[in-house]
Design a protein around this motif. Sequence first.
Motif, PDB file in Angstrom:
ATOM      1  N   ARG A   1       0.830  -1.196   0.000  1.00 55.32           N
ATOM      2  CA  ARG A   1       0.000   0.000   0.000  1.00 55.32           C
ATOM      3  C   ARG A   1       0.872   1.256   0.000  1.00 55.32           C
ATOM      4  O   ARG A   1       0.553   2.246  -0.663  1.00 55.32           O
ATOM      5  CB  ARG A   1      -0.916  -0.012   1.208  1.00 55.32           C
ATOM      6  CG  ARG A   1      -1.876   1.178   1.219  1.00 55.32           C
ATOM      7  CD  ARG A   1      -2.822   1.134   2.366  1.00 55.32           C
ATOM      8  NE  ARG A   1      -3.723   0.007   2.184  1.00 55.32           N
ATOM      9  CZ  ARG A   1      -4.520  -0.457   3.128  1.00 55.32           C
ATOM     10  NH1 ARG A   1      -4.512   0.094   4.322  1.00 55.32           N
ATOM     11  NH2 ARG A   1      -5.312  -1.473   2.893  1.00 55.32           N
TER      12      ARG A   1
ATOM     13  N   ARG B   1       2.233   1.850  -3.554  1.00 55.20           N
ATOM     14  CA  ARG B   1       1.201   2.404  -4.439  1.00 55.20           C
ATOM     15  C   ARG B   1       0.917   3.868  -4.114  1.00 55.20           C
ATOM     16  O   ARG B   1       0.742   4.681  -5.008  1.00 55.20           O
ATOM     17  CB  ARG B   1      -0.079   1.584  -4.334  1.00 55.20           C
ATOM     18  CG  ARG B   1       0.002   0.282  -5.115  1.00 55.20           C
ATOM     19  CD  ARG B   1      -1.328  -0.378  -5.120  1.00 55.20           C
ATOM     20  NE  ARG B   1      -1.418  -1.151  -3.875  1.00 55.20           N
ATOM     21  CZ  ARG B   1      -2.494  -1.756  -3.447  1.00 55.20           C
ATOM     22  NH1 ARG B   1      -3.607  -1.681  -4.111  1.00 55.20           N
ATOM     23  NH2 ARG B   1      -2.476  -2.452  -2.328  1.00 55.20           N
ATOM     24  N   THR B   2       0.876   4.201  -2.845  1.00 54.08           N
ATOM     25  CA  THR B   2       0.605   5.581  -2.446  1.00 54.08           C
ATOM     26  C   THR B   2       1.748   6.500  -2.865  1.00 54.08           C
ATOM     27  O   THR B   2       1.516   7.603  -3.377  1.00 54.08           O
ATOM     28  CB  THR B   2       0.380   5.658  -0.929  1.00 54.08           C
ATOM     29  OG1 THR B   2      -0.663   4.752  -0.568  1.00 54.08           O
ATOM     30  CG2 THR B   2       0.012   7.056  -0.504  1.00 54.08           C
TER      31      THR B   2
ATOM     32  N   LEU C   1       1.634   9.619  -5.498  1.00 48.00           N
ATOM     33  CA  LEU C   1       2.070  10.934  -5.048  1.00 48.00           C
ATOM     34  C   LEU C   1       3.170  11.498  -5.948  1.00 48.00           C
ATOM     35  O   LEU C   1       3.135  12.669  -6.338  1.00 48.00           O
ATOM     36  CB  LEU C   1       2.560  10.856  -3.599  1.00 48.00           C
ATOM     37  CG  LEU C   1       3.041  12.164  -2.982  1.00 48.00           C
ATOM     38  CD1 LEU C   1       1.881  13.135  -2.855  1.00 48.00           C
ATOM     39  CD2 LEU C   1       3.671  11.896  -1.634  1.00 48.00           C
TER      40      LEU C   1
END
Length: 96
Positions: free
Chosen positions: A5, A8-9, A13
């Motif tokens: 996660r 992916r974040t 960004l």
Amino acid sequence: MLRRRLIRTLFALFLLLGQASAFAHALGHLYPHDSGLPEPVCEACLAHASLGSAAPASTFTLPVVPGHHLGLPAASPPPTAARPCRAQARAPPAPV
């Protein structure tokens, strides 16, 4: 799960920040330059060109060649039964 996660974040960004920096750089091209000088190729614009979209505009596809079926002769022996390979923790793959 948390690491996936996080990746992916961070990717989302960085993509957002990259597109924002490309937009901010493009604003610098709005002001007129000296008309007597030729317009050089902007290296920052070339670097930001791939951030315009997530996927390329066109994809490369290979043509599909239709296959044909090779039947076994009626007199051929049946194929030998293969042993199922099971995973072994500290050994190389077992030969078939």
